[in-house]
Design a protein around this motif. Sequence first.
Motif, PDB file in Angstrom:
ATOM      1  N   GLN A  56      24.975  32.270 -27.200  1.00  0.00           N
ATOM      2  CA  GLN A  56      23.750  32.238 -26.374  1.00  0.00           C
ATOM      3  C   GLN A  56      23.882  33.193 -25.191  1.00  0.00           C
ATOM      4  O   GLN A  56      24.972  33.462 -24.691  1.00  0.00           O
ATOM      5  CB  GLN A  56      23.445  30.803 -25.915  1.00  0.00           C
TER       6      GLN A  56
ATOM      7  N   ALA B  23      21.569  34.620 -21.583  1.00  0.00           N
ATOM      8  CA  ALA B  23      20.364  34.556 -20.765  1.00  0.00           C
ATOM      9  C   ALA B  23      20.537  35.471 -19.573  1.00  0.00           C
ATOM     10  O   ALA B  23      21.644  35.911 -19.263  1.00  0.00           O
ATOM     11  CB  ALA B  23      20.132  33.123 -20.291  1.00  0.00           C
TER      12      ALA B  23
ATOM     13  N   ARG C 219      21.944  34.511 -10.612  1.00  0.00           N
ATOM     14  CA  ARG C 219      23.100  33.865  -9.978  1.00  0.00           C
ATOM     15  C   ARG C 219      24.348  34.757 -10.007  1.00  0.00           C
ATOM     16  O   ARG C 219      24.466  35.652 -10.851  1.00  0.00           O
ATOM     17  CB  ARG C 219      23.412  32.554 -10.709  1.00  0.00           C
TER      18      ARG C 219
ATOM     19  N   GLU D 148      33.163  34.680 -17.973  1.00  0.00           N
ATOM     20  CA  GLU D 148      32.176  34.584 -19.065  1.00  0.00           C
ATOM     21  C   GLU D 148      32.861  34.820 -20.416  1.00  0.00           C
ATOM     22  O   GLU D 148      32.541  34.166 -21.401  1.00  0.00           O
ATOM     23  CB  GLU D 148      31.055  35.626 -18.869  1.00  0.00           C
TER      24      GLU D 148
ATOM     25  N   THR E 126      24.406  36.011 -18.778  1.00  0.00           N
ATOM     26  CA  THR E 126      25.329  34.885 -18.733  1.00  0.00           C
ATOM     27  C   THR E 126      25.209  34.040 -19.992  1.00  0.00           C
ATOM     28  O   THR E 126      24.157  33.995 -20.627  1.00  0.00           O
ATOM     29  CB  THR E 126      25.080  34.001 -17.491  1.00  0.00           C
ATOM     30  N   ARG E 127      26.325  33.379 -20.326  1.00  0.00           N
ATOM     31  CA  ARG E 127      26.308  32.404 -21.418  1.00  0.00           C
ATOM     32  C   ARG E 127      26.000  31.011 -20.916  1.00  0.00           C
ATOM     33  O   ARG E 127      25.940  30.056 -21.697  1.00  0.00           O
ATOM     34  CB  ARG E 127      27.692  32.371 -22.081  1.00  0.00           C
ATOM     35  N   ARG E 128      25.880  30.858 -19.629  1.00  0.00           N
ATOM     36  CA  ARG E 128      25.687  29.524 -19.052  1.00  0.00           C
ATOM     37  C   ARG E 128      24.272  29.005 -19.242  1.00  0.00           C
ATOM     38  O   ARG E 128      23.328  29.776 -19.447  1.00  0.00           O
ATOM     39  CB  ARG E 128      25.984  29.576 -17.543  1.00  0.00           C
ATOM     40  N   ALA E 129      24.105  27.709 -19.109  1.00  0.00           N
ATOM     41  CA  ALA E 129      22.782  27.094 -19.105  1.00  0.00           C
ATOM     42  C   ALA E 129      21.970  27.729 -17.982  1.00  0.00           C
ATOM     43  O   ALA E 129      22.463  27.856 -16.851  1.00  0.00           O
ATOM     44  CB  ALA E 129      22.909  25.595 -18.882  1.00  0.00           C
ATOM     45  N   THR E 130      20.754  28.122 -18.302  1.00  0.00           N
ATOM     46  CA  THR E 130      19.906  28.840 -17.355  1.00  0.00           C
ATOM     47  C   THR E 130      18.508  28.225 -17.380  1.00  0.00           C
ATOM     48  O   THR E 130      18.010  27.887 -18.445  1.00  0.00           O
ATOM     49  CB  THR E 130      19.851  30.327 -17.743  1.00  0.00           C
TER      50      THR E 130
ATOM     51  N   MET F 123      24.060  24.752 -11.230  1.00  0.00           N
ATOM     52  CA  MET F 123      24.878  24.635 -12.436  1.00  0.00           C
ATOM     53  C   MET F 123      24.262  23.535 -13.302  1.00  0.00           C
ATOM     54  O   MET F 123      24.043  22.421 -12.823  1.00  0.00           O
ATOM     55  CB  MET F 123      26.296  24.227 -12.073  1.00  0.00           C
ATOM     56  N   GLY F 124      23.988  23.866 -14.559  1.00  0.00           N
ATOM     57  CA  GLY F 124      23.517  22.853 -15.500  1.00  0.00           C
ATOM     58  C   GLY F 124      22.016  22.686 -15.543  1.00  0.00           C
ATOM     59  O   GLY F 124      21.282  23.288 -14.753  1.00  0.00           O
TER      60      GLY F 124
ATOM     61  N   ALA G  74      22.592  19.536 -19.975  1.00  0.00           N
ATOM     62  CA  ALA G  74      23.967  19.320 -19.523  1.00  0.00           C
ATOM     63  C   ALA G  74      24.220  17.840 -19.236  1.00  0.00           C
ATOM     64  O   ALA G  74      25.346  17.349 -19.396  1.00  0.00           O
ATOM     65  CB  ALA G  74      24.254  20.153 -18.277  1.00  0.00           C
TER      66      ALA G  74
END
Lengths: 305, 305, 305, 305
Positions: free
Chosen positions: C17, C19, C23, C30, D21-25, D51-52, D56
């Motif tokens: 994934q 996005a 931030r 990563e 980013t691969r993070r939750a967005t 974050m999250g 999450a």
Amino acid sequence: MNLTESDLAEIDAARGQSATTRRATVPALEAMLFTPVPVLDHGFVRVIDYMGDDAAVVQAARVSYGRGTRKVSEDEGLIRYLMRHRHSTPFEMCEIKFHVKLPIFVARQWIRHRTANVNEYSGRYSVMDREFYIPAPEHLAAQSASNRQGRGEVLEGAEAESVLALLREDAERNYAHYEAMLNEGGADPDRRGLARELARMNLTLNAYTQWYWKTDLHNLFNFMSLRGDAHAQYEIRVYADAMLAMTRAWVPASCRAFEDYRLGAAQFSATMLAVLRRMLGGEVVEQAASGLSKREWSEMMAMLE
Amino acid sequence: MNLTESDLAEIDAARGQSATTRRATVPALEAMLFTPVPVLDHGFVRVIDYMGDDAAVVQAARVSYGRGTRKVSEDEGLIRYLMRHRHSTPFEMCEIKFHVKLPIFVARQWIRHRTANVNEYSGRYSVMDREFYIPAPEHLAAQSASNRQGRGEVLEGAEAESVLALLREDAERNYAHYEAMLNEGGADPDRRGLARELARMNLTLNAYTQWYWKTDLHNLFNFMSLRGDAHAQYEIRVYADAMLAMTRAWVPASCRAFEDYRLGAAQFSATMLAVLRRMLGGEVVEQAASGLSKREWSEMMAMLE
Amino acid sequence: MNLTESDLAEIDAARGQSATTRRATVPALEAMLFTPVPVLDHGFVRVIDYMGDDAAVVQAARVSYGRGTRKVSEDEGLIRYLMRHRHSTPFEMCEIKFHVKLPIFVARQWIRHRTANVNEYSGRYSVMDREFYIPAPEHLAAQSASNRQGRGEVLEGAEAESVLALLREDAERNYAHYEAMLNEGGADPDRRGLARELARMNLTLNAYTQWYWKTDLHNLFNFMSLRGDAHAQYEIRVYADAMLAMTRAWVPASCRAFEDYRLGAAQFSATMLAVLRRMLGGEVVEQAASGLSKREWSEMMAMLE
Amino acid sequence: MNLTESDLAEIDAARGQSATTRRATVPALEAMLFTPVPVLDHGFVRVIDYMGDDAAVVQAARVSYGRGTRKVSEDEGLIRYLMRHRHSTPFEMCEIKFHVKLPIFVARQWIRHRTANVNEYSGRYSVMDREFYIPAPEHLAAQSASNRQGRGEVLEGAEAESVLALLREDAERNYAHYEAMLNEGGADPDRRGLARELARMNLTLNAYTQWYWKTDLHNLFNFMSLRGDAHAQYEIRVYADAMLAMTRAWVPASCRAFEDYRLGAAQFSATMLAVLRRMLGGEVVEQAASGLSKREWSEMMAMLE
């Protein structure tokens, strides 16, 4: 420290009470109980209650009935071992509760210690006292030229006089206006009186507040270590100092370990340790070849003086 | 609860000690001090120390010397007001310390309450006790069919016997192997003995451990509210129940407020409140037209029964 | 580390994934995101999410729009200053979330770090995995003769074989009995199945559990400092080491400061400082005349080696 | 809200940055990122980092790879279940960081929320801004006659004018004197300048400060529940309201559950429940025979309106 007759009577009554208990009891702290120790011009600290003593630290570290735990050392030896090796949980088994009167700007630093229980006098509910902190002339310091958050030499002469006058007049005027806005008791029949929770915003940050503050011994040590430090602001350091004296009476062995291993101790970074080893090996080390910045170097030299 | 002669002698010695104190003292709790109350088959809870009483809650809420704070109500009225309006800080001004013996799987739930101080018996340092929790037949419950984390009916007959035998045999065998691996005192001269911190991993989760656990009254109420709840696992609920009895002796007024406003209370969501208003207005409301899910509906009905 | 096909597919999906965000983002971290790093025989650590970077530490320390705060130094200089002077709050402004698989006896040490958020796999709700920690032969240590909570030399020969066999057999037998008692899916039609919350008590302490663990950078440093220490049990130290490597990728400057000022640093007590000054002055100091106990003396000498 | 050109440029620069980013967005929150939302006359709140997301919360509640955990319900159903049953730890898995500008008397209430990370603009290190909170005429309330810590009707006419004038003049005069005492830049060559850490005590409690404030979603809900309540002081409630709007954008499902089960919910005590049951049974209950005090009775009636 201005206590009213009724405050003093309440303190006397508390000191006069006596009960029998099976709990750990510390006569040296009992003797101090409830009596306010003056700090700054109108502040104080007094111990309201406590739980545990040096033996409670030892008992918690060992946990009772523990098969396999023989008494390898004296209690004080164990306490010193715990402090040296950062085994902090046994020190959390002692608890103390203070009643503190302090200027609001000091309270704002103090409250940053989160692991504590606090009940503060409420300016929403009650009328604040007419008391402000005005520094004694010897603590009226200039801004430090070298340290952005430090103090330099003491102000003198006309500047000192003018500063003290400004602090005093502004605090008193703002309090008088606070009272006028409140209009307590309907003194002025043409006013309805501003809500207390709003009126208090006119007070200055040197106004005194008070609170009950309760914490465990480990977090009290943290507080005294940070706020009793030479870098802490003088106005909070004097509270830490007063509490240190009480802590010595309460848990003398734990407090000795704290003073040896933390208050009077110094931390050397990995780079500093390398320098130290070269020095102890007889080498003459200069800052330029030390791997330390100038600031670190001077901090290290200060630690060795 | 198997206490050795020397454990019992230590408890007697503690109960025999007596001192004079100026601190708040609660005779009903003093009477219980140090005496272990049995919980489960080998566990216990006992009060080791305490600080404060109902009056300490009131005193902290008012902060002494508070001009403008008149006694608007009886102390109990104030305590009830504080509890009802979630003014939790005055309850933090009381502190209590327990010594608890409990199975490790219960300890793992208990420790999730972070606002507490803990010293646990160390399996790295000492040899663990040969004691395991085996459920009484009436608590040997089947998995609930409807609730993934709940219990159903009690197991009976051959299944119950087989389960109890497995639990007992496995715990005992694993402990025997633990002892053999430790080889304490060099019982077997051909073995060096496995490190305690490793050998303990062979124990089962129903082995008993023990700790000192200290918390303030507000967080004790949180603990008893969550762990004394019908959804909590039976094996931790019995500890919460034992502690509730001690808390009633210690701070009766605070405890009554807690039982009325929290333990026995129920929370209605915004949607539930809308349903309630329709019902009180005389309307017959069905789940389908309530805006509540079936599960919420049945939870609401349970609250009203 | 035994991941199922579906676990691996979930990890791949998460890594796939992508996005766009405004931030702070750290490419080096990563790259590691979601990938489990093996620890011990079946455990792992993986980073699930993070907030902030080195610049976030600096930004918080300065607070934006701060009139009067000029850039007196490079960011790294500020970070080193903050670390050296125990200004811990700016490091609290970074947050990281891990997914960890670990033996239960390790989890019991880990959970003692209270300033963290935890969600653990629930043995009340779900069936535990059939995985146990069995030490590698080179970590099968004897009890230390000199340190009650430490390890000595490695066990060898028949004793090692017997210990490993006992650990393996007991864990497997107990798990098999756990499964039998559960009777999931009604495998045995004559059993109703013991409640999960009860059956789990038959498992051994080396059974693996897993959790999500989230903390801020300051408390992560505390964790790594205590659990990465030579006195920590090997089985938790390897987790601290794995996390240190991830932290270096995440906040390299903060991590360098941590390694210099804390991990690699040493604390000298007031008495040790006095000894140090005498030594640096050219004096030959012996333990007997140092004011230090034998144990402290040897600890000090170890710090200087 | 007075931002300087350079502040605005810094915000624009932050909003202009973009990374993968691969993070939750969460796009809805990304759109708000860094932009200050005005609160009161000169304050603001802005989100700096997060974050999250809702997923999450679900992921943490389930813990990945959990054998035996099937998806029994939609994510929102699970979130509602967690909120209803006080399973708070999954909500702790989301984190948010705000930059807030607020009057000091509001900051003093806010800081009482201990489970948060804070970096405040330092009046020891920097010069405070020349900004003060002056209530809008419609919020200039009289003291409540019935509630000691509440507000009554709005002040009007001459009293309102006089109060506003006093607040404004005192704040400005005290700031002018603060600046004079500081003598920054040696404006007056005859003064050395008072230390910043002392001079700030002359400021009034409505002076603005600012801080970075970071917390997890569970504790953010606690904050909004207490400070968004009708009993909270208006000047902090407006911050809670602004943050609620941001939280809705960030975690819409969690926020809906919070608004239903906590913000809009009501708690009935055991005694109130008994009354409720009688009412639902058709009985007409009067306060005198209800077992409730007059105050409780009127609180209960208010909950049912």
